[in-house]
Design a protein around this motif. Structure first.
Motif, PDB file in Angstrom:
ATOM      1  N   GLY A   1      13.304  75.955 -29.265  1.00 35.36           N
ATOM      2  CA  GLY A   1      13.111  74.906 -28.270  1.00 35.36           C
ATOM      3  C   GLY A   1      14.027  73.730 -28.514  1.00 35.36           C
ATOM      4  N   TRP A   2      13.409  72.529 -28.561  1.00 33.90           N
ATOM      5  CA  TRP A   2      14.179  71.300 -28.756  1.00 33.90           C
ATOM      6  C   TRP A   2      13.432  70.345 -29.667  1.00 33.90           C
ATOM      7  CZ3 TRP A   2      13.652  73.231 -23.690  1.00 33.90           C
ATOM      8  CH2 TRP A   2      14.836  73.645 -23.080  1.00 33.90           C
ATOM      9  N   ALA A   3      14.205  69.543 -30.382  1.00 33.22           N
ATOM     10  CA  ALA A   3      13.687  68.393 -31.118  1.00 33.22           C
ATOM     11  C   ALA A   3      14.130  67.161 -30.346  1.00 33.22           C
ATOM     12  CB  ALA A   3      14.254  68.374 -32.535  1.00 33.22           C
ATOM     13  N   TRP A   4      13.204  66.241 -30.087  1.00 33.39           N
ATOM     14  CA  TRP A   4      13.491  65.046 -29.282  1.00 33.39           C
ATOM     15  C   TRP A   4      13.588  63.823 -30.171  1.00 33.39           C
ATOM     16  CZ3 TRP A   4       9.350  65.270 -24.810  1.00 33.39           C
ATOM     17  CH2 TRP A   4       9.568  66.416 -24.033  1.00 33.39           C
ATOM     18  N   LYS A   5      14.505  62.958 -29.794  1.00 31.17           N
ATOM     19  CA  LYS A   5      14.631  61.651 -30.427  1.00 31.17           C
ATOM     20  C   LYS A   5      14.646  60.611 -29.321  1.00 31.17           C
ATOM     21  CE  LYS A   5      14.968  59.272 -34.085  1.00 31.17           C
ATOM     22  NZ  LYS A   5      13.839  59.340 -34.982  1.00 31.17           N
ATOM     23  N   TYR A   6      13.663  59.725 -29.307  1.00 33.37           N
ATOM     24  CA  TYR A   6      13.634  58.656 -28.324  1.00 33.37           C
ATOM     25  C   TYR A   6      14.721  57.647 -28.713  1.00 33.37           C
ATOM     26  CZ  TYR A   6       9.322  60.686 -26.681  1.00 33.37           C
ATOM     27  OH  TYR A   6       8.392  61.556 -26.171  1.00 33.37           O
ATOM     28  N   VAL A   7      15.539  57.276 -27.757  1.00 35.31           N
ATOM     29  CA  VAL A   7      16.651  56.370 -28.039  1.00 35.31           C
ATOM     30  C   VAL A   7      16.479  55.089 -27.232  1.00 35.31           C
ATOM     31  CG1 VAL A   7      18.239  58.227 -28.651  1.00 35.31           C
ATOM     32  CG2 VAL A   7      18.143  57.441 -26.286  1.00 35.31           C
ATOM     33  N   SER A   8      17.072  54.025 -27.717  1.00 36.77           N
ATOM     34  CA  SER A   8      16.957  52.731 -27.063  1.00 36.77           C
ATOM     35  C   SER A   8      18.275  52.336 -26.413  1.00 36.77           C
ATOM     36  CB  SER A   8      16.569  51.663 -28.089  1.00 36.77           C
ATOM     37  OG  SER A   8      16.567  50.387 -27.481  1.00 36.77           O
ATOM     38  N   ILE A   9      18.177  51.724 -25.239  1.00 34.25           N
ATOM     39  CA  ILE A   9      19.362  51.149 -24.611  1.00 34.25           C
ATOM     40  C   ILE A   9      19.198  49.643 -24.486  1.00 34.25           C
ATOM     41  CG2 ILE A   9      20.010  53.268 -23.407  1.00 34.25           C
ATOM     42  CD1 ILE A   9      18.728  52.137 -20.874  1.00 34.25           C
ATOM     43  N   SER A  10      18.228  49.098 -25.193  1.00 38.36           N
ATOM     44  CA  SER A  10      17.917  47.671 -25.158  1.00 38.36           C
ATOM     45  C   SER A  10      18.879  46.882 -26.044  1.00 38.36           C
ATOM     46  CB  SER A  10      16.483  47.463 -25.649  1.00 38.36           C
ATOM     47  OG  SER A  10      16.232  46.104 -25.865  1.00 38.36           O
ATOM     48  N   ARG A  11      19.168  45.653 -25.647  1.00 39.10           N
ATOM     49  CA  ARG A  11      19.969  44.761 -26.494  1.00 39.10           C
ATOM     50  C   ARG A  11      19.244  44.459 -27.801  1.00 39.10           C
ATOM     51  NH1 ARG A  11      21.529  39.909 -22.698  1.00 39.10           N
ATOM     52  NH2 ARG A  11      20.743  41.170 -21.015  1.00 39.10           N
ATOM     53  N   GLU A  12      17.920  44.424 -27.746  1.00 38.86           N
ATOM     54  CA  GLU A  12      17.124  44.116 -28.941  1.00 38.86           C
ATOM     55  C   GLU A  12      16.748  45.378 -29.703  1.00 38.86           C
ATOM     56  OE1 GLU A  12      15.732  43.141 -25.742  1.00 38.86           O
ATOM     57  OE2 GLU A  12      17.016  41.385 -25.793  1.00 38.86           O
ATOM     58  N   ARG A  13      17.497  46.425 -29.513  1.00 41.57           N
ATOM     59  CA  ARG A  13      17.102  47.713 -30.084  1.00 41.57           C
ATOM     60  C   ARG A  13      16.980  47.664 -31.601  1.00 41.57           C
ATOM     61  NH1 ARG A  13      22.136  51.763 -29.114  1.00 41.57           N
ATOM     62  NH2 ARG A  13      22.504  52.143 -31.298  1.00 41.57           N
TER      63      ARG A  13
END
Length: 163
Positions: free
Chosen positions: A109-121
């Motif tokens: 299947g897949w392994a997921w990584k939540y990523v940020s596109i925020s300036r305050e990431r």
């Protein structure tokens, strides 16, 4: 020589993307899912379809009113990015919640990584946030993510079966 290599890579990218999307076609159709988060247990319906010329898979979610919340809907678009050699997934929900997710292929299947596109990431955490495991052409499981909810640390567990 470099311009020729660049043209070759651009031509190969759509083919590789098409192959990856074709391998994920087992998801296309309607699924009944059971989810557990902490002490909550519920069900929802999800549908996958090929969209945007077959370059993306669109997943729609229909969550009934549950756990004191009104009915909600969500949509996710996912595709393989051959330039970066990983999958991407963009998720949006009717309550305004959204996620950008980088997906890495696993054996099942897949392994997921939540990523940020925020300036305050914040710096990306180590490890995998969520896994989707294909149990068969008609069943998959999602484990994760883990987060704080009402002062308790909970992990989402989903099992989806094709209708």
């Amino acid at each position: 020589m470099k311009p020729i290599l660049g043209v070759f890579l651009l031509m190969a990218a759509p083919e590789q993307q098409q192959q990856k999307i074709a391998a994920a076609q087992w998801l296309v159709g309607t699924w009944r899912c059971e989810d557990t988060v902490g002490s909550f247990k519920g069900t929802y319906r999800s549908t996958y379809a090929a969209v945007l010329g077959g370059a993306w898979l669109k997943q729609t979610y229909d969550f009934p009113a549950r756990n004191g919340r009104p009915a909600q809907q969500a949509e996710a678009l996912m595709s393989y990015d051959p330039r970066r050699n990983y999958w991407v997934r963009f998720f949006a929900m009717s309550d305004g919640m959204w996620f950008a997710i980088r997906m890495t292929e696993t054996e099942s299947g897949w392994a997921w990584k939540y990523v940020s596109i925020s300036r305050e990431r914040k710096p990306e955490t180590e490890g995998v946030d969520t896994t989707l495991t294909r149990r068969s052409d008609s069943e998959y499981a999602i484990e994760g993510p883990t987060y704080e909810q009402d002062g308790e640390r909970v992990t989402e567990h989903h099992v989806c079966r094709k209708l």
